[in-house]
Structure formats: structure tokens, C-alpha cells
Scaffold this motif. Structure first.
Motif, PDB file in Angstrom:
ATOM      1  N   THR A 139      -0.387 -27.348   7.337  1.00  0.00           N
ATOM      2  CA  THR A 139      -1.493 -26.417   7.556  1.00  0.00           C
ATOM      3  C   THR A 139      -1.893 -26.341   9.025  1.00  0.00           C
ATOM      4  O   THR A 139      -2.587 -25.421   9.423  1.00  0.00           O
ATOM      5  CB  THR A 139      -2.731 -26.797   6.719  1.00  0.00           C
ATOM      6  OG1 THR A 139      -3.204 -28.076   7.136  1.00  0.00           O
ATOM      7  CG2 THR A 139      -2.414 -26.796   5.240  1.00  0.00           C
ATOM      8  N   TRP A 140      -1.477 -27.317   9.825  1.00  0.00           N
ATOM      9  CA  TRP A 140      -1.771 -27.308  11.255  1.00  0.00           C
ATOM     10  C   TRP A 140      -0.762 -26.469  12.032  1.00  0.00           C
ATOM     11  O   TRP A 140      -0.995 -26.147  13.194  1.00  0.00           O
ATOM     12  CB  TRP A 140      -1.776 -28.729  11.825  1.00  0.00           C
ATOM     13  CG  TRP A 140      -2.948 -29.528  11.373  1.00  0.00           C
ATOM     14  CD1 TRP A 140      -2.953 -30.470  10.401  1.00  0.00           C
ATOM     15  CD2 TRP A 140      -4.289 -29.454  11.855  1.00  0.00           C
ATOM     16  NE1 TRP A 140      -4.207 -30.989  10.250  1.00  0.00           N
ATOM     17  CE2 TRP A 140      -5.044 -30.389  11.135  1.00  0.00           C
ATOM     18  CE3 TRP A 140      -4.922 -28.686  12.831  1.00  0.00           C
ATOM     19  CZ2 TRP A 140      -6.405 -30.577  11.353  1.00  0.00           C
ATOM     20  CZ3 TRP A 140      -6.275 -28.879  13.045  1.00  0.00           C
ATOM     21  CH2 TRP A 140      -7.001 -29.816  12.312  1.00  0.00           C
ATOM     22  N   MET A 141       0.357 -26.122  11.398  1.00  0.00           N
ATOM     23  CA  MET A 141       1.397 -25.354  12.080  1.00  0.00           C
ATOM     24  C   MET A 141       0.940 -23.902  12.252  1.00  0.00           C
ATOM     25  O   MET A 141       0.284 -23.353  11.369  1.00  0.00           O
ATOM     26  CB  MET A 141       2.704 -25.387  11.275  1.00  0.00           C
ATOM     27  CG  MET A 141       3.272 -26.780  11.067  1.00  0.00           C
ATOM     28  SD  MET A 141       3.664 -27.649  12.581  1.00  0.00           S
ATOM     29  CE  MET A 141       5.025 -26.689  13.157  1.00  0.00           C
ATOM     30  N   PRO A 142       1.292 -23.298  13.367  1.00  0.00           N
ATOM     31  CA  PRO A 142       0.904 -21.894  13.553  1.00  0.00           C
ATOM     32  C   PRO A 142       1.679 -20.987  12.594  1.00  0.00           C
ATOM     33  O   PRO A 142       2.775 -21.308  12.160  1.00  0.00           O
ATOM     34  CB  PRO A 142       1.278 -21.608  15.010  1.00  0.00           C
ATOM     35  CG  PRO A 142       2.268 -22.656  15.381  1.00  0.00           C
ATOM     36  CD  PRO A 142       2.014 -23.843  14.505  1.00  0.00           C
ATOM     37  N   GLY A 143       1.076 -19.867  12.280  1.00  0.00           N
ATOM     38  CA  GLY A 143       1.708 -18.928  11.358  1.00  0.00           C
ATOM     39  C   GLY A 143       1.228 -19.160   9.943  1.00  0.00           C
ATOM     40  O   GLY A 143       0.447 -20.074   9.665  1.00  0.00           O
ATOM     41  N   THR A 144       1.681 -18.342   9.053  1.00  0.00           N
ATOM     42  CA  THR A 144       1.279 -18.462   7.654  1.00  0.00           C
ATOM     43  C   THR A 144       2.487 -18.811   6.806  1.00  0.00           C
ATOM     44  O   THR A 144       3.587 -18.353   7.051  1.00  0.00           O
ATOM     45  CB  THR A 144       0.663 -17.146   7.140  1.00  0.00           C
ATOM     46  OG1 THR A 144       1.634 -16.117   7.282  1.00  0.00           O
ATOM     47  CG2 THR A 144      -0.597 -16.794   7.902  1.00  0.00           C
ATOM     48  N   ALA A 184      -5.327 -16.031   8.754  1.00  0.00           N
ATOM     49  CA  ALA A 184      -5.455 -17.062   9.783  1.00  0.00           C
ATOM     50  C   ALA A 184      -6.292 -18.241   9.286  1.00  0.00           C
ATOM     51  O   ALA A 184      -6.044 -19.392   9.665  1.00  0.00           O
ATOM     52  CB  ALA A 184      -6.081 -16.467  11.042  1.00  0.00           C
TER      53      ALA A 184
END
Length: 168
Positions: free
Chosen positions: A16-21, A123
Motif C-alpha cells: 500500500t506504500w508503493m506508488p500507483g494503484t 489515490a
């Protein structure tokens, strides 16, 4: 099994900390499954620990009798889980939901859910799910520690291998 499941659920929390969805965070079933696994593992662990009649210090000593790699792995998972659980409140972790095709997020200033754009919803979605993966991950790792410590206590209560059997 609980430690492995805990590692998977904690990895999901870390994602969940990674960018993007990621499409994994939109449906609710992964969180429900994670909580169900954590709850059942904790109940199973308590069912093994309570009949032993041991206190926390005995369980800690039994945990310290586990092989070093097991101790290290479980301790690392516990630290990661604690960091993820405490870090879940950091950043923008507002609650989000979809109602009738509209996207809503909790507004702390207004103390209510307000409509937001789909891009803002996307986001905010991983941050809103972070705690729901971190908590069951910690429960699974804790249950694993308790079961392994209870097994060590049971093994210690039986005494050395071959004792009392006439074998030497």
C-alpha cells in the motif's frame, strides 16, 4: 502456516506504500479473508497455550529455545508488522468508499464523508486499506509465535527423548 500467511498479509500492507494503484485493494474480500485467518489463527493459538497453564515469562523462555532462524524470522516479521501498523496512520489514510457510483472520502475538518473525484479516491484507496492488512498480519505472526512456544513447552514437559522408556 500462520507465519507464512502473516508474511503474505504484511507484504500486502507494505504494497500500500508503493506508488500507483493495484487492483487488489478495490475489492473488500482480501481484507475479510485476512481478518478471518488472523482471528482463527489466534483462537487456535490460544487453544494450544491456555491448557499449558504457562505465564508470559515461560512462553518467552520457550520462544527463546526455538532455533535461531525461527526466532529471527518471527522477530523480523513482528517488527515489520509493528512498523506497518503504527505507520498506517502516517500519511493520508482517510476512509474511502463508493456509493451509487460516486466516490467519497472522510473529511476530518467536516467530520463526515464528502464526495471526491475518482482520481482522488484511487489515490486514497491503498492508504485506507493499510491498517486492514497490517493488523491481521500482526495477529498471524503473534499466533505463530504462541503456537511454536507452546510446542516447545510441551516438548520440555515430556523431558529428554528416550527418558523413561528404557532406551539409552
Amino acid at each position: 502456516m500462520a507465519a507464512g500467511s502473516g508474511a503474505v498479509v504484511l507484504a500486502l500492507a507494505a504494497l500500500t506504500w508503493m506508488p500507483g494503484t493495484l487492483p487488489l485493494f478495490e475489492p473488500q474480500w482480501p481484507m475479510v479473508v485476512a481478518f478471518l485467518l488472523g482471528f482463527l489463527a489466534l483462537l487456535s493459538a490460544l487453544a494450544r497455550v491456555l491448557p499449558a497453564g504457562s505465564d508470559k515469562s515461560q512462553l518467552w523462555q520457550a520462544f527463546r529455545c526455538l532455533p535461531g532462524r525461527a526466532q529471527t524470522g518471527l522477530a523480523a516479521l513482528a517488527v515489520v508488522g509493528a512498523l506497518l501498523a503504527f505507520g498506517a496512520g502516517a500519511g493520508d489514510s482517510r476512509d474511502v468508499e463508493v456509493r451509487d457510483g460516486s466516490y467519497f472520502a472522510y473529511d476530518a475538518q467536516a467530520h463526515r464523508m464528502v464526495e471526491v473525484a475518482q482520481s482522488e479516491y484511487q489515490a486514497l484507496l491503498p492508504g485506507s486499506r493499510r491498517m486492514f492488512f497490517a493488523i491481521p498480519g500482526v495477529l498471524l505472526v503473534g499466533a505463530s509465535c504462541m503456537v511454536l512456544a507452546a510446542g516447545e513447552l510441551r516438548r520440555a514437559d515430556r523431558g529428554p527423548v528416550g527418558a523413561g522408556t528404557g532406551h539409552r
